[in-house]
Scaffold this active site. Structure first.
Site, mmCIF file in Angstrom:
data_model
loop_
_atom_site.group_PDB
_atom_site.id
_atom_site.type_symbol
_atom_site.label_atom_id
_atom_site.label_comp_id
_atom_site.label_asym_id
_atom_site.label_seq_id
_atom_site.Cartn_x
_atom_site.Cartn_y
_atom_site.Cartn_z
ATOM 1 N N GLY A 1 -9.721 36.721 -22.448
ATOM 2 C CA GLY A 1 -10.399 37.639 -21.539
ATOM 3 C C GLY A 1 -9.715 38.983 -21.512
ATOM 4 C CB CYS B 1 -11.271 39.121 -29.417
ATOM 5 S SG CYS B 1 -11.737 37.551 -30.092
ATOM 6 C CD GLU C 1 -8.460 36.005 -28.502
ATOM 7 O OE1 GLU C 1 -8.940 34.895 -28.701
ATOM 8 O OE2 GLU C 1 -9.101 37.057 -28.518
HETATM 9 P P1 NAP Z 1 -11.666 38.458 -17.330
HETATM 10 O O1 NAP Z 1 -12.107 39.292 -16.210
HETATM 11 O O2 NAP Z 1 -10.250 38.613 -17.762
HETATM 12 O O3 NAP Z 1 -11.926 36.925 -16.916
HETATM 13 C C1 NAP Z 1 -11.548 35.830 -17.733
HETATM 14 C C2 NAP Z 1 -11.278 34.624 -16.848
HETATM 15 O O4 NAP Z 1 -10.079 34.794 -16.101
HETATM 16 C C3 NAP Z 1 -12.364 34.378 -15.812
HETATM 17 O O5 NAP Z 1 -12.457 32.987 -15.617
HETATM 18 C C4 NAP Z 1 -11.829 35.070 -14.584
HETATM 19 O O6 NAP Z 1 -12.342 34.497 -13.397
HETATM 20 C C5 NAP Z 1 -10.347 34.795 -14.709
HETATM 21 N N1 NAP Z 1 -9.500 35.842 -14.141
HETATM 22 C C6 NAP Z 1 -9.545 37.167 -14.436
HETATM 23 N N2 NAP Z 1 -8.577 37.827 -13.767
HETATM 24 C C7 NAP Z 1 -7.913 36.897 -13.036
HETATM 25 C C8 NAP Z 1 -6.827 36.963 -12.126
HETATM 26 N N3 NAP Z 1 -6.222 38.108 -11.833
HETATM 27 N N4 NAP Z 1 -6.414 35.821 -11.557
HETATM 28 C C9 NAP Z 1 -7.022 34.637 -11.842
HETATM 29 N N5 NAP Z 1 -8.065 34.518 -12.675
HETATM 30 C C10 NAP Z 1 -8.506 35.631 -13.274
HETATM 31 O O7 NAP Z 1 -12.549 38.657 -18.602
HETATM 32 P P2 NAP Z 1 -14.144 38.694 -18.744
HETATM 33 O O8 NAP Z 1 -14.811 38.503 -17.445
HETATM 34 O O9 NAP Z 1 -14.474 37.721 -19.787
HETATM 35 O O10 NAP Z 1 -14.423 40.105 -19.326
HETATM 36 C C11 NAP Z 1 -13.987 41.274 -18.696
HETATM 37 C C12 NAP Z 1 -13.353 42.175 -19.732
HETATM 38 O O11 NAP Z 1 -12.397 41.436 -20.522
HETATM 39 C C13 NAP Z 1 -14.288 42.740 -20.761
HETATM 40 O O12 NAP Z 1 -14.949 43.878 -20.335
HETATM 41 C C14 NAP Z 1 -13.368 42.998 -21.904
HETATM 42 O O13 NAP Z 1 -12.727 44.224 -21.728
HETATM 43 C C15 NAP Z 1 -12.352 41.928 -21.837
HETATM 44 N N6 NAP Z 1 -12.576 40.795 -22.786
HETATM 45 C C16 NAP Z 1 -11.844 40.763 -23.921
HETATM 46 C C17 NAP Z 1 -12.012 39.718 -24.801
HETATM 47 C C18 NAP Z 1 -11.193 39.637 -26.043
HETATM 48 O O14 NAP Z 1 -11.328 38.663 -26.745
HETATM 49 N N7 NAP Z 1 -10.372 40.601 -26.350
HETATM 50 C C19 NAP Z 1 -12.913 38.693 -24.538
HETATM 51 C C20 NAP Z 1 -13.654 38.739 -23.363
HETATM 52 C C21 NAP Z 1 -13.442 39.804 -22.499
HETATM 53 P P3 NAP Z 1 -13.857 34.764 -12.953
HETATM 54 O O15 NAP Z 1 -14.710 33.890 -13.817
HETATM 55 O O16 NAP Z 1 -13.888 34.347 -11.539
HETATM 56 O O17 NAP Z 1 -14.112 36.232 -13.153
#
Ligand code: NAP
Length: 527
Positions: free
Chosen positions: A241, A302, A265
Site C-alpha cells: 500500500g 507498483c 511494499e
Molecule cells: P493504504 O492507504 O496504505 O492502505 C493499505 C492498507 O493498510 C489498508 O488496509 C489500510 O486500511 C491500512 N492502513 C493504511 N494506513 C494505516 C495506518 N496508519 N494504520 C493501520 N492501517 C493502515 O493504501 P491504499 O488504500 O491501497 O492506497 C492508497 C495509496 O497507496 C495510493 O494512492 C498509492 O499512492 C499507494 N499504493 C501503492 C501501491 C504500491 O504497490 N506501490 C499499491 C497500492 C497503493 P483501510 O482499508 O482501512 O484503509
C-alpha cells in the site's frame, strides 16, 4: 453466493459490532450492500488467541497435508465461480479480463507454494554429524531446520484484490511456511475479501486443520490493523500500500517490546533508461510500448513506469512526440477507489503546475468523476535532482521524462534515487558498454533489472524478485512475489545432540521426509 458482512474468526462467522464498512462501487461512488461489521478489540484478541493456539500443530503438519491445504484453497476459490469476479469488478472498477487473469495468478501462486512445501528445500535441512573422535575436542551433533516464525498479519492490497489480498502472495507464502494468518481486509473490497476468506475458512475445515490457522477481520478505523501488528502473538506482517501506511506499521512493529518485521511494499517510480542506440533505432516502438505499459490497469501497479531517463537529443524529442501521440489516444479509466482517484488528480495537478515541469500530453478526458486521465510530463535533470516532489510516486497512469545532459548525469541521477522495485534498460548492441557501467548502481537501487521491456508484467516463479531497497519495500533482502517469498516467514532453529527420537522428521537419521539435506556442508540429494 450471499454475503454476510461477518468477520471470520477461526471457524466462526461473527457479526462485527465496532462500526460498519460499506464497499463502494468504484465506477459510481455509490455504497453497496451489505454492511460489513468492524471487529472489536475482543474479536482481535479471539483471532490472535486462536492463531497462537494453532501455531504449534499447524507448523508440524506433514508437507503433504499442508500442500493439499494450499491446493484446496485454490480449488475453493475457483468453485466460487463468477460471483467472485462480478463482486470484485464492482468493488475495484477493474475489468473482467484483468480479474479473471488475476484469479488465475492467485490460484497459480497457491499451487506453486504447494509444490514448494512438497519439495521441502525451503526447510533448509543441514546436518553436521557428531565427531566423537575429533581432537583436541570431540564435535557435537548439530542439525538445523527452518520453522515458521509464528502467526502472520496480512494487509490486503487495494490494487490486487485477489493476487495480493486475502489469499494472495503474502498469505500463501506464510501458510506454506507453517504460519497461521490473520488478514486485515482492505476496506476497498470487503465483499471480495469475504468470498475468498470463506474459501480459505472452508479449506481449513476440509483439511482438518486447527481453526486458528486463518481468520479475517474488517476494520472500521485503524485500531484493528494497528492492534494486530502490536499483538504479542503476531510475529511478522505483510503489507502492500502507501508509504505512509507502511511506515506507520513499521514504526509500531519496531516499538513493540518484542519488535517484529513488517514486509511492506510501498512506493517505487521504476526508472526506464533509454540508451542512445536503442532510442535512435527504435524511437516509435519503444514509445508505444511504454505508453501501453503506463496506462495498463489505469497505471495502478507498483511496477508502473513512472520515470523515463534519457540524454537530451532530437531522438528524445521524437520519443516524447511519439509517446504523446499514443497517450492522447488512451481512454480515461476508472480508478480503484474514490480516495486513490482523488490522490491521483491532486498529484497530477501539482506536477503539471510545477514551474520546472512541462505537460507533454494528457490522455482522453474522463467521462465521470471516478475516471483518471493519463498524463505525461517532462523536466530537466537539474530540476529533478533539486525537487523531492518530482521524485515521488504518482499512483496511476502518470510519468515524467527527464532530459539529461549526458549519460554521466543520468548515472548520477540513478545514484541519488531512492530504492526501486524495478529498473528497465532499453538498449541495442551498441549500448552494451554504457549499460554495463550502469549495472552496479542499478543493482544497489533496484530489486529487478530488466532489458527492453517494462516492469509491469511480474512472472510468478522461482527466480523473481519483487522487492527492493527502501522505500520500494521495508526490507530489500526479500521478495513478496515468487517462491523465495516464503523465506520472509521462516526462522532457523539448531538442535544440538538431540536423540533421533526427539528430532523433527526433517532431521532424523532415516530422512523420512525424503529431503535434500546439506550434510557436512555438501548437498546430499534425497534418494
Ligand atoms: P493504504 O492507504 O496504505 O492502505 C493499505 C492498507 O493498510 C489498508 O488496509 C489500510 O486500511 C491500512 N492502513 C493504511 N494506513 C494505516 C495506518 N496508519 N494504520 C493501520 N492501517 C493502515 O493504501 P491504499 O488504500 O491501497 O492506497 C492508497 C495509496 O497507496 C495510493 O494512492 C498509492 O499512492 C499507494 N499504493 C501503492 C501501491 C504500491 O504497490 N506501490 C499499491 C497500492 C497503493 P483501510 O482499508 O482501512 O484503509
Amino acid at each position: 453466493m450471499q454475503l454476510t458482512g461477518n468477520l471470520l474468526i477461526g471457524q466462526q462467522s461473527v457479526a462485527g459490532s465496532n462500526g460498519t464498512i460499506h464497499a463502494v462501487n468504484a465506477s459510481t461512488g455509490a455504497a453497496i450492500e451489505p454492511a460489513f461489521g468492524g471487529a472489536t478489540l475482543a474479536d482481535l484478541d479471539s483471532a490472535c488467541a486462536l492463531a497462537w493456539a494453532a501455531f504449534d500443530s499447524y507448523r508440524e503438519t506433514s508437507p503433504e497435508v499442508r500442500a493439499k491445504f494450499l491446493e484446496t484453497i485454490a480449488q475453493n476459490i475457483l468453485d466460487i465461480g463468477d460471483d467472485l469476479v462480478e463482486r470484485c469488478m464492482v468493488e475495484s472498477g477493474l475489468p473482467r479480463g484483468r480479474l479473471e487473469g488475476e484469479r488465475g495468478r492467485t490460484v497459480g501462486q497457491l499451487r506453486m507454494f504447494a509444490d514448494v512445501v512438497r519439495n521441502g528445500d525451503y526447510i533448509g535441512a543441514r546436518i553436521d554429524p557428531a565427531q566423537p573422535e575429533r581432537k583436541p575436542l570431540p564435535r557435537v551433533d548439530l542439525r538445523l531446520r527452518h520453522i515458521g516464525v509464528g502467526p502472520v498479519a496480512v494487509f490486503g492490497a487495494s490494487n490486487f484484490p485477489l493476487a495480493f489480498s486475502v489469499a494472495g502472495g503474502d498469505t500463501a507464502s506464510a501458510l506454506a511456511a507453517g504460519c497461521p494468518v490473520i488478514v486485515k481486509a482492505h476496506s476497498a473490497h470487503p465483499g471480495t475479501s469475504e468470498l475468498v476468506g470463506r474459501a480459505v475458512q472452508k479449506a481449513v475445515k476440509d483439511c482438518g486443520l486447527p481453526e486458528g490457522t486463518f481468520s479475517l477481520l474488517f476494520d472500521s478505523g485503524r485500531d484493528i490493523g494497528q492492534g494486530l501488528v502490536k499483538d504479542h502473538r503476531i510475529k511478522a506482517a505483510g503489507f502492500t500500500g502507501s508509504r505512509g501506511g507502511g511506515t506507520a506499521l513499521m514504526k509500531l512493529a519496531a516499538g513493540r517490546p518484542e519488535p517484529i518485521p513488517v514486509y511492506a511494499e510501498m512506493s517505487s517510480i521504476n526508472p526506464v533508461l533509454l540508451f542512445p542506440g536503442a532510442l535512435g533505432n527504435r524511437t516509435e516502438g519503444i514509445a508505444k510500448a511504454f505508453v501501453q505499459s503506463l496506462v495498463l490497469g489505469a497505471g495502478q501497479f507498483c511496477t508502473n513506469p513512472g520515470l523515463v531517463l534519457a540524454v537530451d537529443s532530437p531522438d528524445l524529442d521524437r520519443f516524447i512526440e511519439a509517446a504523446s501521440s499514443a497517450l492522447k489516444e488512451t481512454a480515461a479509466q476508472t480508478m480503484l477507489t474514490p480516495g486513490i482517484h482523488k490522490a491521483y488528480e491532486a498529484a497530477v495537478e501539482k506536477a503539471g503546475s510545477h514551474a520546472d515541469v512541462k505537460t507533454a500530453a494528457r490522455g482522453a478526458e474522463a467521462r465521470d468523476d471516478h475516471q483518471a486521465q493519463s498524463a505525461l510530463f517532462a523536466t530537466t535533470a537539474e530540476a529533478f535532482r533539486n525537487n523531492q516532489q518530482l521524485q515521488e510516486e504518482i499512483f496511476g497512469a502518470s510519468a515524467l521524462v527527464v532530459r539529461c545532459p549526458d549519460l554521466a548525469s543520468m548515472l548520477e541521477l540513478i545514484e541519488s534515487m531512492e530504492g526501486q522495485l524495478t529498473a528497465a534498460l532499453h538498449i541495442d548492441d551498441s549500448d552494451h558498454a554504457e549499460a554495463r557501467r550502469f549495472l552496479p548502481a542499478l543493482e544497489r537501487r533496484a530489486g529487478r533489472i530488466l532489458v527492453n521491456g517494462f516492469g509491469t508484467g511480474i512472472e510468478v516463479g522461482h527466480a523473481m524478485v519483487h522487492g527492493g531497497p527502501f522505500p520500494s519495500t521495508a526490507d530489500g533482502r526479500s521478495t513478496s512475489v515468487g517462491s523465495l517469498a516464503i523465506e520472509r516467514f521462516l526462522r532457523p532453529v539448531s538442535y544440538q545432540d538431540l536423540p533421533d527420537a526427539l528430532l523433527p522428521d526433517a532431521l532424523k537419521a532415516g530422512n523420512p521426509l525424503g529431503l535434500n539435506r546439506r550434510i557436512n556442508g555438501k548437498v546430499q540429494l534425497a534418494e
